[in-house]
Structure formats: structure tokens, C-alpha cells
Design an enzyme around this catalytic site. Structure first.
Site, PDB file in Angstrom:
ATOM      1  N   LYS A  13       0.609  -1.242  -0.063  1.00 18.63           N
ATOM      2  CA  LYS A  13       0.567  -0.205  -0.370  1.00 18.63           C
ATOM      3  C   LYS A  13       1.166   0.998  -0.098  1.00 18.63           C
ATOM      4  O   LYS A  13       0.313   2.085  -0.533  1.00 18.63           O
ATOM      5  CB  LYS A  13      -0.506   0.175   1.087  1.00 18.63           C
ATOM      6  CG  LYS A  13       0.236   0.084   2.855  1.00 18.63           C
ATOM      7  CD  LYS A  13      -1.965  -0.245   3.584  1.00 18.63           C
ATOM      8  CE  LYS A  13      -1.101   0.496   5.054  1.00 18.63           C
ATOM      9  NZ  LYS A  13      -0.086  -0.287   5.339  1.00 18.63           N
ATOM     10  N   ARG A  89      -6.325   3.239  12.405  1.00 20.17           N
ATOM     11  CA  ARG A  89      -6.170   2.110  12.708  1.00 20.17           C
ATOM     12  C   ARG A  89      -6.722   1.238  13.323  1.00 20.17           C
ATOM     13  O   ARG A  89      -6.675   0.219  13.698  1.00 20.17           O
ATOM     14  CB  ARG A  89      -4.480   1.479  13.466  1.00 20.17           C
ATOM     15  CG  ARG A  89      -3.184   1.130  12.230  1.00 20.17           C
ATOM     16  CD  ARG A  89      -1.654   1.324  12.714  1.00 20.17           C
ATOM     17  NE  ARG A  89      -0.621   0.717  12.516  1.00 20.17           N
ATOM     18  CZ  ARG A  89       0.059   0.648  11.639  1.00 20.17           C
ATOM     19  NH1 ARG A  89      -0.330   2.123  11.093  1.00 20.17           N
ATOM     20  NH2 ARG A  89       1.284   0.108  11.012  1.00 20.17           N
ATOM     21  N   ARG A 128      12.057  -6.164   1.577  1.00 16.62           N
ATOM     22  CA  ARG A 128      11.687  -5.327   1.109  1.00 16.62           C
ATOM     23  C   ARG A 128      12.945  -4.072   2.219  1.00 16.62           C
ATOM     24  O   ARG A 128      13.119  -4.953   3.096  1.00 16.62           O
ATOM     25  CB  ARG A 128      10.271  -4.717   1.783  1.00 16.62           C
ATOM     26  CG  ARG A 128      10.208  -3.515   2.509  1.00 16.62           C
ATOM     27  CD  ARG A 128       8.675  -3.290   2.365  1.00 16.62           C
ATOM     28  NE  ARG A 128       8.324  -2.860   4.014  1.00 16.62           N
ATOM     29  CZ  ARG A 128       7.178  -2.404   4.740  1.00 16.62           C
ATOM     30  NH1 ARG A 128       6.930  -1.696   3.932  1.00 16.62           N
ATOM     31  NH2 ARG A 128       6.942  -2.304   6.117  1.00 16.62           N
ATOM     32  N   ARG A 161      14.177  -2.506   7.544  1.00 15.98           N
ATOM     33  CA  ARG A 161      13.826  -1.981   8.675  1.00 15.98           C
ATOM     34  C   ARG A 161      13.364  -2.402   9.638  1.00 15.98           C
ATOM     35  O   ARG A 161      13.639  -3.726   9.551  1.00 15.98           O
ATOM     36  CB  ARG A 161      12.490  -1.356   8.395  1.00 15.98           C
ATOM     37  CG  ARG A 161      11.576   0.029   8.601  1.00 15.98           C
ATOM     38  CD  ARG A 161      10.314   0.287   8.060  1.00 15.98           C
ATOM     39  NE  ARG A 161       9.917   0.411   8.215  1.00 15.98           N
ATOM     40  CZ  ARG A 161       8.169   0.264   8.187  1.00 15.98           C
ATOM     41  NH1 ARG A 161       8.070   1.024   7.159  1.00 15.98           N
ATOM     42  NH2 ARG A 161       7.415  -0.139   8.873  1.00 15.98           N
ATOM     43  N   ARG A 172       3.722  -7.711  14.335  1.00 20.91           N
ATOM     44  CA  ARG A 172       2.903  -6.426  13.351  1.00 20.91           C
ATOM     45  C   ARG A 172       1.620  -7.774  12.518  1.00 20.91           C
ATOM     46  O   ARG A 172       0.502  -6.965  13.290  1.00 20.91           O
ATOM     47  CB  ARG A 172       3.548  -6.357  12.422  1.00 20.91           C
ATOM     48  CG  ARG A 172       5.049  -5.427  12.856  1.00 20.91           C
ATOM     49  CD  ARG A 172       5.873  -4.494  12.253  1.00 20.91           C
ATOM     50  NE  ARG A 172       5.079  -3.307  12.350  1.00 20.91           N
ATOM     51  CZ  ARG A 172       5.505  -3.549  10.198  1.00 20.91           C
ATOM     52  NH1 ARG A 172       7.080  -3.859   9.802  1.00 20.91           N
ATOM     53  NH2 ARG A 172       5.629  -2.340   9.755  1.00 20.91           N
TER      54      ARG A 172
HETATM   55  P1  AMP Z   1       3.871   1.507   9.822  1.00 15.97           P
HETATM   56  O1  AMP Z   1       5.068   2.355   9.119  1.00 15.97           O
HETATM   57  O2  AMP Z   1       2.686   1.942   9.379  1.00 15.97           O
HETATM   58  O3  AMP Z   1       3.952   0.391  10.008  1.00 15.97           O
HETATM   59  O4  AMP Z   1       4.050   1.854  11.178  1.00 15.97           O
HETATM   60  C1  AMP Z   1       5.055   1.691  12.230  1.00 15.97           C
HETATM   61  C2  AMP Z   1       4.698   2.044  13.560  1.00 15.97           C
HETATM   62  O5  AMP Z   1       4.118   2.894  13.871  1.00 15.97           O
HETATM   63  C3  AMP Z   1       3.221   0.967  13.573  1.00 15.97           C
HETATM   64  O6  AMP Z   1       4.054  -0.169  14.022  1.00 15.97           O
HETATM   65  C4  AMP Z   1       3.262   1.684  15.089  1.00 15.97           C
HETATM   66  O7  AMP Z   1       4.236   1.392  16.142  1.00 15.97           O
HETATM   67  C5  AMP Z   1       3.512   3.201  14.956  1.00 15.97           C
HETATM   68  N1  AMP Z   1       1.760   3.436  14.642  1.00 15.97           N
HETATM   69  C6  AMP Z   1       2.084   3.870  13.228  1.00 15.97           C
HETATM   70  N2  AMP Z   1       0.566   4.383  12.717  1.00 15.97           N
HETATM   71  C7  AMP Z   1       0.042   4.477  13.779  1.00 15.97           C
HETATM   72  C8  AMP Z   1      -1.295   4.740  14.460  1.00 15.97           C
HETATM   73  N3  AMP Z   1      -2.471   5.179  13.790  1.00 15.97           N
HETATM   74  N4  AMP Z   1      -1.871   4.773  15.497  1.00 15.97           N
HETATM   75  C9  AMP Z   1      -0.995   4.184  16.147  1.00 15.97           C
HETATM   76  N5  AMP Z   1       0.487   3.692  16.419  1.00 15.97           N
HETATM   77  C10 AMP Z   1       0.588   3.557  14.681  1.00 15.97           C
END
Ligand code: AMP
Length: 231
Positions: A13, A89, A128, A161, A172
């Protein structure tokens, strides 16, 4: 056009979001990237986020993330719309966000759910890579850099990462399923959920997405023209 992009981590995405953003000239608001940047810059949001293990997939509290998004979408580049990647989320985030949009007299165009089976997603994770300088995302097979291991833009070394490591990926996924699957049901009930088959060539995913978005955009134009959106 205001879009929410849904899909498990690694479904593609981020890549599709970047292409949609370019196509419609809209900013992408990725809350994960926002949090990582805030932490690295040591901003107020970053200092708060540091209290949570986001490198382990732990969620930042709803009110903090909603406030950060609320502020971000006030910026001038969001005037014609924006894409949300990684937000909302949870159902509480979605409900509060609906209120935020209503307050700003703005309309959610749609929620795009990029779907792929879990095993396909896990496979993608293993390949990735991100640039250690600018954070641009690559994939060793489906989206390789011009020179192996080096970012096309910044020349930085490509790294995995920390939250793409296998045990973290597993965690996750569990968090995603526990908290985000109900969100899909919520948006389906609201009648704004659109599913895209993301387990195919990225160009085909993009084509299907654009077809959908052109239709949603036309419908939205009609809604505005007919004055049916007048909160
Ligand atoms: P992502 O890059 O979208 O996978 O986000 C990395 C991490 O940031 C996630 O695993 C959460 O720990 C935190 N995070 C990102 N977006 C949110 C959200 N909308 N609500 C809470 N935590 C978030």
C-alpha cells in the site's frame, strides 16, 4: 479526494499510495513515517512517541495520533485532499477521525482495502529494504534500486527496517489482525470500503485502483454539484 488506504503491513500500500499521490497530485500522510521522522527530529510528537515501542509495532495512543493527523491535514497541501496510510488503525481512531472531518466540513471519498493472502505478504517482507538516509522503500525483486543495495535518490545504503525482522513481522501481523480487521468491517458497514486484489503485479494493482478512484471521484463531484454534501 480523501482516501484511507488499508491493508496489512507489506501488502504494497505504500508503493500504491505513492503512485496514487503522484497521479492525483495529493500528499500522502503516513502516520508511521510521521512518527519515525518526529522521533529522529526530536519534535514534541517524537518525544511522546518515544515512550512507545513503535519499532516493535506497539501502537501510539489514539488521541495522540488523531491530534497529529488533525494538525497535519490543516496544512495547505491537503486542501484538495490527501491519502492516509496507516491511519486510522483502530475503530476509535476511525470514529474520532470521522468527527474531525465533519468539523472541517470535509468528506471521506473512500477506503481502499489492499488485500493479499498472509503468506504472500510475509514473502514480500523478507525482500523489503529502505534507504538509510531518506527512507525510500525498495524490494529486492519487485522494486529493485538501479544499483544493488544503494538508494536511487540519495545514494544511501539500503537496510532492512528493524520492524521488518521476522519475529517483529509476526508480531505486527498479529497486532494488525487483532486491531485492524474490525476496522474493515466498520468501514464496510459505513458503505465506503472498496477491496483491491493486491496479490498481482503492482502495475495491475495500480490500474485497478485508478479505475476505482476515477469512478469514486466522479460520484463525489456529482454529490457536491447536487448539493447533497452540505454539512
Ligand atoms: P507503519 O510504518 O505504518 O507500519 O507504522 C509503524 C509503527 O508506527 C506502527 O507499528 C505503530 O507502532 C506506529 N503507528 C503508525 N500509525 C499508527 C496509528 N495510526 N496508531 C497507532 N500507532 C501507529
Amino acid at each position: 479526494m480523501i482516501l484511507v488506504l488499508l491493508g496489512p503491513p507489506g501488502v504494497g500500500k505504500g508503493t500504491q499510495g505513492a503512485r496514487i499521490a503522484l497521479h492525483y497530485v495529493l500528499p500522502t500522510i503516513s502516520t508511521g513515517a510521521m512518527l519515525r521522522e518526529a522521533i529522529s527530529k526530536g519534535t514534541k510528537l517524537g518525544k511522546i512517541a518515544e515512550g512507545y515501542r513503535i519499532d516493535r509495532g506497539e501502537y501510539v495512543p489514539d488521541e495522540i495520533i488523531v491530534e497529529a493527523v488533525d494538525e497535519r491535514i490543516e496544512e495547505p497541501d491537503c486542501l484538495n485532499g490527501f491519502l492516509l496510510d496507516g491511519f486510522p488503525r483502530t475503530i476509535p481512531q476511525a470514529k474520532v477521525f470521522a468527527g474531525v472531518l465533519l468539523k472541517k466540513k470535509r468528506r471521506l471519498t473512500g477506503v481502499i482495502d489492499f488485500y493479499a493472502p498472509i503468506d504472500a505478504v510475509v514473502k514480500r517482507f523478507s525482500g523489503r529494504r529502505i534507504c538509510s538516509i531518506c527512507g525510500t522503500t525498495y524490494h529486492i525483486t519487485s522494486q529493485p534500486p538501479k544499483i544493488e543495495g544503494i538508494c536511487d535518490l540519495e545514494g544511501g545504503t539500503l537496510i532492512t527496517r528493524p520492524d521488518d525482522e521476522p519475529d517483529v513481522v509476526q508480531h505486527r501481523m498479529e497486532v494488525y489482525h487483532e486491531k485492524t480487521t474490525p476496522l474493515r468491517d466498520y468501514y464496510r458497514e459505513c458503505g465506503v470500503l472498496h477491496t483491491i486484489d493486491a496479490d498481482q503485479d503492482p502495475d495491475l494493482v495500480f490500474r485497478a485502483t485508478i479505475e476505482l478512484l476515477n469512478r469514486l471521484e466522479a460520484e463525489e463531484t456529482l454529490i457536491f454539484e447536487q448539493g447533497k454534501w452540505n454539512v
